[in-house]
Motif scaffolding. Structure first.
Motif, short mmCIF file in Angstrom:
data_model
loop_
_atom_site.label_atom_id
_atom_site.label_comp_id
_atom_site.label_asym_id
_atom_site.label_seq_id
_atom_site.Cartn_x
_atom_site.Cartn_y
_atom_site.Cartn_z
N LYS A 12 0.83 -1.20 0.00
CA LYS A 12 0.00 0.00 0.00
C LYS A 12 0.87 1.26 0.00
N LEU A 13 1.96 1.22 0.76
CA LEU A 13 2.90 2.35 0.77
C LEU A 13 3.49 2.56 -0.61
N ILE A 14 3.86 1.46 -1.27
CA ILE A 14 4.47 1.56 -2.60
C ILE A 14 3.47 2.13 -3.60
N HIS A 15 2.24 1.56 -3.61
CA HIS A 15 1.25 2.02 -4.57
C HIS A 15 0.83 3.47 -4.30
N GLY A 16 0.88 3.90 -3.05
CA GLY A 16 0.49 5.26 -2.71
C GLY A 16 1.62 6.26 -2.84
N GLY A 17 2.82 5.79 -3.15
CA GLY A 17 3.96 6.69 -3.28
C GLY A 17 4.37 7.30 -1.97
N GLU A 18 4.36 6.51 -0.90
CA GLU A 18 4.67 7.02 0.43
C GLU A 18 5.90 6.33 1.02
N ASP A 19 6.55 7.02 1.96
CA ASP A 19 7.65 6.43 2.72
C ASP A 19 7.09 5.88 4.03
N GLY A 20 7.62 4.76 4.48
CA GLY A 20 7.14 4.22 5.74
C GLY A 20 7.74 2.87 6.05
N THR A 21 7.38 2.30 7.19
CA THR A 21 7.91 1.01 7.62
C THR A 21 6.77 0.12 8.08
N VAL A 22 7.00 -1.19 7.96
CA VAL A 22 6.02 -2.18 8.41
C VAL A 22 6.79 -3.29 9.13
N LYS A 23 6.35 -3.69 10.30
CA LYS A 23 6.98 -4.78 11.03
C LYS A 23 6.39 -6.11 10.59
N VAL A 24 7.30 -7.09 10.38
CA VAL A 24 6.87 -8.44 10.02
C VAL A 24 7.67 -9.43 10.86
N THR A 25 7.25 -10.68 10.84
CA THR A 25 7.94 -11.73 11.59
C THR A 25 8.35 -12.84 10.64
N ILE A 26 9.62 -13.26 10.75
CA ILE A 26 10.14 -14.37 9.95
C ILE A 26 10.79 -15.37 10.90
N ASP A 27 10.22 -16.57 10.96
CA ASP A 27 10.76 -17.62 11.84
C ASP A 27 10.93 -17.11 13.26
N THR A 28 9.93 -16.47 13.79
CA THR A 28 9.85 -15.94 15.17
C THR A 28 10.73 -14.71 15.39
#
Length: 756
Positions: free
Chosen positions: A235-251
């Motif tokens: 959504k950030l990419i499509h909206g042309g915005e800067d930002g961060t999103v937290k995700v989890t990979i293998d805990t």
């Protein structure tokens, strides 16, 4: 009260210590939780800061590349009609600064014209740029051009002073954008850092070679298993915005940092993945230190409690001294062997011939990994028992590590020693296992000469050298191989050490050069491919080292993986460059060692590299040796299937020199077999030779495989192969391996070749 403490004092003290420790640990845990949350916030901010820096780098590159459009706009400033515009554009495209430009269009008013003056009504991102910011030069975006049927990136510049042309747009191939994002721009500590295109697939233009897909969306979903977090980043990419999103990979916690800007970057965006504890490593080190202190505190507390409960612990008397014995096998270890062997040799320094032997269990790691610790322990104990049965008076043995034993034996001569080792091998092969595997033993032998003043440690090292060189010695038995140490082995070791010291620098300095040996198709009467071969130019001698001199060493020390990837990349560069410049390209066969092929990222790396250079399917054939096939059919089959799915062809090299060639034909769906040169050798019965030769060729062709004979050096060989129905030949009779410059000339004249 006195009686109470006398009876329960220790229990009360232990309880108080345990309670105090628990309170302190709980308090420390709550402090650490609060501190960790603060670290996470700072880590997210740091990730965004690094991605913004990369974004700035890309924008600078876009601005630099717009200069080509600006230069052309200046040239068009005096044009008053389409004839003048066409002439200016045609002349400009002949200049070196426009060599990468695929085509040019210009605006007259709001109408977009092709460089020849025809109105272009198809899709073009530059119209949006002109509508929004007509007086601003810059990047306009990527689109699929309907005239040239290719994906291009446009750069726009307004034209001033012309009564006819209002603006000009130059178009580069889309892969031009990947050059804007060099390795220098990738932020340190990022698990991946990519330049992506804002389209339905969010295609990756640069970076992310190790990602599972060329789609950023698919790669993130595969890596994280999340939907909401990935959608938020998209959504950030499509909206042309800067930002961060937290995700989890293998805990583990990660942050996806996105930078997109519809004004400056248009349809481009940057995405980076960071592991949070890597971004704030120092802070996490502090946390780890505190945790370790608390763990140590807990351990000390436990030890105090244990000490108060049990003051004395009975220790079982050990049968062997830990310094000199292998407790599990109940025999000497290397140190114990060295001490006892030195004593034996000191007592028998004059009268007896002794041999120091390094005995190695081949495929030790494979047996251990495949069948488990219990199986390998039983096997080692069996080998220890077998050795003990042949050990006589004034002899000894020991277990060093991982299936390596050392023995001190005496014998009248070498024949007598070999007879004893054959007995040992026979006893070893009596091992019974439900897993049905063969026991292969290798013996490196150092014959101790009375006059030599050598320590037992030196003798063991020489025995190991002889064992390491076993592949160069004659195998007396498939399950028993031996080799005697000689001064030649020492010279080989010194040469190998010298090459190992220089190999990294040689790769960096371009000393490894790629030669191309053409193949000739007998059915169509022309060249239809070539094989890429690596040669090492030795600056010390001014000559090329023979591949046999260094390839075996590189396979042993693992450097072959780097070398194989280097050769493959150079081949891709050659193919891509030649196609881009309108040259003729024949399919290229690239050799891959077993060590490289079994790397976890092998198939994906080769596929991503091929895709990066825009190479069509079928132009690259991967060659595997027959020895790799009969070592592990299942693994090679999986690799071949993966390569086929990604547009590669596969070949078996040196076919016919192994133990199970027909099983290869049955088990592996190869596109080509390359027959070993020994098929061309004549025996006492030529008719028998041709019958075998012909049957193999016909069998392979019936299975849909192309048959190539390597090592063709004479007209007699050629005529024989034509008669037997062979498809393709390779060898000195057609062409020697050629450096790239000579090979390009050879290809240019290939239509004139007729070796028949």
């Amino acid at each position: 009260m006195h009686k109470f403490f006398s009876k329960y004092g220790k229990a009360v003290l232990i309880s108080l210590i345990a309670l105090a420790s628990a309170v302190l640990l709980i308090a420390a845990v709550f402090m650490l939780i609060n501190y960790s949350d603060d670290i996470s916030v700072r880590a997210t901010a740091e990730a965004q800061k690094r991605t913004l820096k990369a974004k700035s780098h890309v924008y600078e590159k876009l601005t630099e590349n717009t200069s080509g459009a600006i230069s052309l706009a200046i040239l068009l400033s005096d044009c008053d009609d389409e004839v003048e515009a066409y002439g200016v554009i045609s002349d400009a495209l002949q200049k070196s600064e426009f060599s990468e430009v695929r085509f040019v269009r210009y605006f007259s008013g709001d109408v977009l014209y092709s460089e020849n003056g025809a109105e272009y009504t198809g899709t073009d991102s530059s119209r949006e740029h002109r509508g929004a910011t007509p007086n601003e030069p810059g990047y306009t975006g990527v689109f699929n051009d309907e005239i040239y049927n290719m994906s291009v990136a446009g750069f726009y510049a307004p034209v001033t002073g012309s009564s006819f042309v209002d603006a000009v747009v130059v178009y580069y191939p889309r892969n031009k954008l990947s050059s804007f994002y060099s390795a220098d721009a990738v932020t340190a500590d990022a698990d991946f850092s990519v330049l992506a295109l804002d389209n339905e697939k969010t295609e990756i233009l640069a970076g992310g070679e190790d990602l599972p897909s060329f789609s950023l969306k698919d790669s993130l979903r595969t890596m994280t298993g999340e939907v909401d977090g990935v959608n938020e980043a998209l959504k950030l990419i499509h909206g042309g915005e800067d930002g961060t999103v937290k995700v989890t990979i293998d805990t583990a916690e990660y942050v996806v940092s996105v930078c997109a800007d519809k004004t400056k970057l248009k349809d481009l965006s940057l995405a980076e993945l960071y592991r949070i504890d890597n971004l704030c490593a120092v802070d996490f080190d502090i946390v780890d230190t505190i945790i370790m202190i608390m763990i140590l505190f807990a351990m000390v507390t436990v030890l105090i409690i244990v000490y108060l409960i049990v003051r004395r612990v009975r220790r079982e008397k050990e049968f062997f001294n830990m310094q000199t014995s292998d407790v599990k096998l109940q025999c000497l270890n290397r140190r114990g062997f060295e001490e006892l062997a030195s004593e034996i040799l000191a007592r028998n320094n004059v009268t007896t011939s002794f041999y120091v032997i390094s005995m190695h269990l081949k495929h030790y790691k494979h047996i251990k990994d495949s069948f488990g610790e219990a199986e390998i322990s039983r096997l080692l104990f069996h080998l220890k028992t077998a050795i003990a049965k042949i050990i006589g008076i004034e002899e000894t043995f020991g277990h060093c590590v991982d299936g390596d034993f050392v023995l001190l034996l005496h014998a009248k001569d070498r024949d007598g020693l070999i007879a004893r080792l054959k007995t040992l091998s026979y006893l070893a092969h009596q091992y019974k296992s439900a897993h049905k595997f063969d026991i292969i033993l290798k013996y490196g032998i150092f014959e101790r000469v009375q006059s030599e003043d050598l320590t037992i440690q030196q003798a063991i090292d020489f025995a190991y050298e002889a064992n390491d060189a076993i592949s160069q010695a004659t195998a007396q038995d498939a399950n028993m191989q031996f080799n005697f140490y000689s001064s030649e082995l020492s010279n080989i070791r010194l040469l190998n050490e010298d090459m190992e010291l220089r190999m990294e620098g040689a790769l960096k300095n371009g000393e490894f050069q790629i030669f191309y040996q053409p193949k000739y198709n007998l059915r169509v009467g022309r060249q239809d491919g070539c094989e890429a071969l690596v040669r090492w130019y030795d600056a010390k001698t001014g000559k090329f080292n023979a591949p046999a001199l260094f390839l075996r060493l590189f396979e042993t020390n693992g450097f072959i993986v780097k070398l194989d990837k280097y050769v493959y990349k150079k081949v891709c560069e050659y193919i891509s460059y030649t196609i881009a410049h309108g040259g003729t390209v024949y399919p290229v066969s690239v050799n891959v060692s077993r060590i490289t092929a079994v790397q976890p990222d092998f198939v994906e790396y080769y596929y991503n590299t091929k895709r990066k250079y825009g190479i069509s399917d079928g132009l690259i054939m991967i060659e595997f040796t027959e020895s790799f096939a009969y070592e592990d059919y299942a693994t090679l089959r999986k690799i071949v299937d993966g390569l086929h799915r990604r547009g590669f062809k596969c070949s078996i090299d040196d076919f016919g020199c192994g133990y199970s060639s027909y099983r290869i034909l049955k088990s592996l769906p190869m596109d080509e077999i390359k027959l070993d040169k020994f098929f061309l050798e004549r025996s006492d019965s030529e008719s028998r030779d041709d019958a075998i030769f012909s049957s193999i060729i016909q069998l392979a062709k019936n299975l849909g495989m192309k048959v190539t004979q390597e090592g063709v050096e004479t007209k007699e060989d050629l005529e024989r192969l034509i008669a037997l129905g062979c498809d393709t030949v390779q060898g000195y009779y057609y062409s020697y391996p050629l450096p790239l410059s000579d090979y390009i000339i050879f290809v240019a004249n290939s239509n004139k070749h007729n070796i028949t």
